[in-house]
Design an enzyme around this catalytic site. Structure first.
Site, PDB file in Angstrom:
ATOM      1  N   TYR A 496      -3.190   4.215   3.618  1.00 17.71           N
ATOM      2  CA  TYR A 496      -2.422   2.999   3.942  1.00 17.71           C
ATOM      3  C   TYR A 496      -3.287   1.764   3.718  1.00 17.71           C
ATOM      4  O   TYR A 496      -3.051   0.980   2.826  1.00 17.71           O
ATOM      5  CB  TYR A 496      -1.894   3.064   5.375  1.00 17.71           C
ATOM      6  CG  TYR A 496      -1.000   1.907   5.723  1.00 17.71           C
ATOM      7  CD1 TYR A 496       0.311   1.874   5.265  1.00 17.71           C
ATOM      8  CD2 TYR A 496      -1.461   0.848   6.491  1.00 17.71           C
ATOM      9  CE1 TYR A 496       1.143   0.798   5.560  1.00 17.71           C
ATOM     10  CE2 TYR A 496      -0.637  -0.228   6.799  1.00 17.71           C
ATOM     11  CZ  TYR A 496       0.660  -0.250   6.332  1.00 17.71           C
ATOM     12  OH  TYR A 496       1.471  -1.317   6.618  1.00 17.71           O
ATOM     13  N   SER A 577       5.044   1.501   1.785  1.00 19.28           N
ATOM     14  CA  SER A 577       4.988   0.120   2.233  1.00 19.28           C
ATOM     15  C   SER A 577       3.710  -0.528   1.691  1.00 19.28           C
ATOM     16  O   SER A 577       3.510  -0.577   0.485  1.00 19.28           O
ATOM     17  CB  SER A 577       5.072   0.062   3.752  1.00 19.28           C
ATOM     18  OG  SER A 577       5.315  -1.241   4.206  1.00 19.28           O
ATOM     19  N   ASP A 659      16.680  -1.281   2.894  1.00 21.08           N
ATOM     20  CA  ASP A 659      15.381  -1.794   3.331  1.00 21.08           C
ATOM     21  C   ASP A 659      15.398  -3.312   3.219  1.00 21.08           C
ATOM     22  O   ASP A 659      15.294  -3.867   2.127  1.00 21.08           O
ATOM     23  CB  ASP A 659      14.263  -1.201   2.470  1.00 21.08           C
ATOM     24  CG  ASP A 659      12.873  -1.566   2.989  1.00 21.08           C
ATOM     25  OD1 ASP A 659      12.785  -2.438   3.877  1.00 21.08           O
ATOM     26  OD2 ASP A 659      11.898  -0.993   2.502  1.00 21.08           O
ATOM     27  N   HIS A 691      13.658   0.460   6.227  1.00 18.36           N
ATOM     28  CA  HIS A 691      12.301   0.561   5.692  1.00 18.36           C
ATOM     29  C   HIS A 691      11.711   1.950   5.881  1.00 18.36           C
ATOM     30  O   HIS A 691      10.798   2.353   5.168  1.00 18.36           O
ATOM     31  CB  HIS A 691      11.406  -0.490   6.349  1.00 18.36           C
ATOM     32  CG  HIS A 691      10.075  -0.628   5.688  1.00 18.36           C
ATOM     33  ND1 HIS A 691       9.938  -0.812   4.331  1.00 18.36           N
ATOM     34  CD2 HIS A 691       8.826  -0.585   6.185  1.00 18.36           C
ATOM     35  CE1 HIS A 691       8.649  -0.901   4.019  1.00 18.36           C
ATOM     36  NE2 HIS A 691       7.957  -0.757   5.137  1.00 18.36           N
TER      37      HIS A 691
END
Length: 716
Positions: A496, A577, A659, A691
């Protein structure tokens, strides 16, 4: 008391937050996103794909969905995996997490019979039983049926805010199809019915917060000019029952360039106070105390500090060093002071935690008599209990029952009434266990998840890779004990690296069943940009230093090669994301390292990200592409780094039409551009799901099965 913290906002980018605290999206979900802009680059032939609900764009989506389904989902292996994952998600053996509201313990639950979910309650004595009896409070499937809602318009649960101290009324947030935009309805908890002519907030960004039974704070879309440039509430009002929302009294107006404005009221007896939160940008907010006369007094503390007030205590999590009088407090420290004394001018803070090279603050929670802090020491959990000693400082002790390896989290059961804690312990191979802890007593084991996959013969280890600038980057490996170390193991590397979000070890039945049980190796990289070592780890990869997060991830990949665990043709990468932006940069900057990439709900066009949905709120993380910042942003904008003559690894892009946080146009345009280059790409867009990509267990199982089946096909 609700807290609009940067932790919540950051996690919201990837995982979502309680809608009663923060809701993300730039435009009402019923309208197409504002795709075209006066400064749009004319040379971009795929700009039309930013029309979220444009019929031509949706036709393009459905065509590519069908191709991905035909390629990936048509095999018996896929169908078996999807069924297994659905069974896991629907399993009644999962631990039902609960929240104490009044005398009851509430849980939101989804399974095969209740795909949209039940909000239900029980007692603590009943909850202790292996099979508790539950009382249904709200049945979302029944509500959707009663209102005749279409499949992609069905309500998705966004949370409840209930009125202290009697808890007779709740404000229920519901999202249409899983979008961040939601509605708020008033609910009678005693009669279990919706309140006729009660408080109602139409679908938009924002929320309602109780002040008293007949008063709420409302921050939402009030019409033209009432939203910030990020698409969040700019105005907060005090709204009285029985009056139109439009006539509510303005409490505070932020600037259009602010990020988010909200207010909340602490209803704890003896500590009733109102606060206004002004978030200027990520890591930059102001907190105001609102007096009974309506006047606001700003708390004189750094904007970059995370601020919260619990009963008599003000706590500050410092993201930057702070020099105050003759003292300097280190970044990453946790400070505590009596709130009323602070407002009267006292600045003698107690320092209850100071970070070191290996240890950072992960979280904290208050019980009636204690402050309990969770630390990460080289990404492994430690729990400290701190007890105030009047004017004599704080007594500190370690909480018993915390495993040496893995992740432990704690939260207060009833911070106003007792010293009980919920404690969960987990690691990659041990199913999650829930314990009830009375501070100072032996923990009581309440529930454990069953083993959803066969972990026999598997082992977890932590290693450190050396990044390009010499930084040691930790990562976890889950593998078979008898791994051949012949560089042939199908391996999945996950990351991430943003918004100070820490990735810690945890039991994932999905990863276990879909990857580990198949014989794959799973790796989690704790790259810079995250919060594993506190603010310094995050700030090391901000804006112009973004490349360091990508260098860290690449360094982990290369370390796996050096250890002969895997090789490029057997190594896959996955992220969503901000992690999708990470994947985009792996595709375009490090294509030689990977045999396949799954890029989920991603940011990819970093020239236009700040104009799409909530993108403007992330400029503190990435920079402003309409300024000279573009000089460094362009070097991590995957959409602009694609080259016609380059060879890219096979890629699966996934996103959601619903989203309204990260615009689906990012994935659509990247797919179209790579498709035109004849790259090895495929695309799947869930028509609803927000999302998170899915709004029920069936969709979640399908999306996960697509990703893991694709990876296994390419890497085995």
């Amino acid at each position: 008391m609700p807290k609009l913290s940067h932790v919540c906002l950051a996690v919201g980018l990837a995982l979502g937050c309680a809608p009663s605290l923060v809701a993300f999206a730039a435009t009402p979900a019923s309208k197409p996103a504002p795709a075209m802009s006066n400064d749009a680059t004319p040379a971009d032939p795929y700009l039309w794909l930013e029309g979220v609900e444009d019929p031509k764009a949706l036709e393009w989506v459905r065509e590519r969905n069908a191709k991905a389904e035909a390629e990936i989902a048509g095999t018996p292996e896929f169908q078996k995996l999807e069924a297994d994952l659905r069974a896991i998600l629907d399993s009644t053996d999962r631990i039902p997490g609960v929240t104490k509201i009044g005398d009851y313990y509430y849980n939101f639950w989804r399974d095969k019979t209740n795909p949209r979910g039940l909000w239900r309650r029980t007692t603590l004595d009943e909850y202790r039983k292996p099979a508790p009896k539950w009382e249904t409070v709200i049945d979302l499937d029944a509500l959707n049926a009663a209102e005749g809602r279409a499949e992609n318009e069905k309500w998705v649960w966004h949370g409840a805010e209930c009125l202290k101290p009697k808890y007779e009324r709740c404000l229920i947030a519901l999202s249409r199809g899983g979008a961040d935009a939601d509605v708020t309805r008033e609910f009678d908890l005693e009669t279990k019915t919706w309140v006729e002519d009660g408080f109602f907030r139409p679908e938009a960004k924002g929320g309602l917060q109780w002040v008293d039974r007949d008063t709420v704070y409302v921050y939402t879309d009030f019409g033209d000019g009432s939203l910030t440039s990020s698409g969040y509430p700019r105005v907060v009002k005090e709204w009285k029952r029985g009056t139109p929302m439009a006539s509510a009294k303005v409490v505070y107006e932020g600037k259009p360039t602010d990020m988010y404005i909200a207010a909340y009221h602490d209803l704890t007896p003896g500590y009733e106070r109102s606060f206004v939160s002004r978030t200027l940008a990520f890591y930059n907010d102001e907190l105001y105390l609102r007096g009974k006369d309506g006047k606001l007094v700003k708390l004189d503390v750094p904007n970059t500090a995370n601020k919260s007030v619990h009963n008599q205590w003000l706590t500050l999590e410092l993201r930057e060093a702070w020099k105050l009088k003759d003292r300097e407090y280190a970044a990453g420290s946790l400070l505590v002071i009596d709130f009323d004394k602070f407002m009267a001018g006292n600045r003698e803070f107690d320092v209850v935690f100071t970070p070191d090279e290996h240890t950072s603050l992960s979280a904290f929670t208050w019980t009636k008599q204690h402050l309990v802090i969770t630390l990460l020491s080289d990404v492994k959990s430690k729990i400290r209990v701190l007890t105030p000693l009047g004017e004599g400082g704080w007594k500190q002790s370690l909480l018993d029952g915390v495993p040496a390896v893995g992740t432990t989290s704690v939260s207060a059961v009833d911070p106003d009434g007792n010293d009980l804690l919920w404690m969960t312990t987990t690691d990659y191979l041990t199913p999650t266990t829930l314990l009830l802890v009375d501070v100072g007593q032996t923990p009581e084991k309440l529930k454990s998840m069953p083993a959803f996959f066969d972990a026999e013969g598997l082992v977890t280890e932590q290693q450190f890779a050396t990044s390009k600038d010499g930084t040691k980057v930790p990562y976890f490996i889950v593998r078979r004990k008898d791994l051949a170390f012949d560089s042939k193991a199908p391996t999945l590397l996950y990351g991430y690296g943003g918004f100070e979000v820490s990735l810690t070890p945890g039991y994932s039945a999905t990863v276990g069943r879909a990857w580990l049980q198949q014989g794959g190796v799973y790796v989690l990289a704790n790259i810079r940009g995250g919060g594993e070592y506190g603010p310094r780890w995050h700030q090391a990869a901000l804006k112009a230093n973004r490349h360091k997060a990508y260098e860290d991830f690449a360094a982990v990949a290369e370390d796996l090669f050096a250890r002969k665990i895997t090789s490029p043709k057997h190594l896959g990468a996955q992220g969503g994301s901000n992690g999708g932006l990470l994947m985009g940069n792996m595709i375009v900057q490090y294509p030689q390292l990977f045999g396949a990439v799954v890029c989920q709900v991603p940011l990819l066009d970093m020239k236009r990200y700040s104009k799409l949905l909530a993108g403007a709120s992330w400029m503190a993380e990435y920079g402003d592409p309409d300024t000279k910042d573009w000089e460094f942003i362009q070097h991590f904008s995957p959409y602009h780094l694609l080259k016609d003559d380059a060879k890219y690894p096979p890629v699966l892009f996934t996103t959601s039409t619903r989203d309204d946080r990260v615009h689906p146009g990012h994935a659509r345009k990247m797919m179209a551009k790579m498709e035109a280059m004849n790259a090895d790409v495929r695309y799947y867009e869930n028509i609803e799901g927000g999302h998170g990509g899915a709004s029920n267990n069936q969709q979640a199982a399908h999306m996960a099965a697509l990703a893991y089946t694709f990876l296994w096909q390419k890497l085995k």
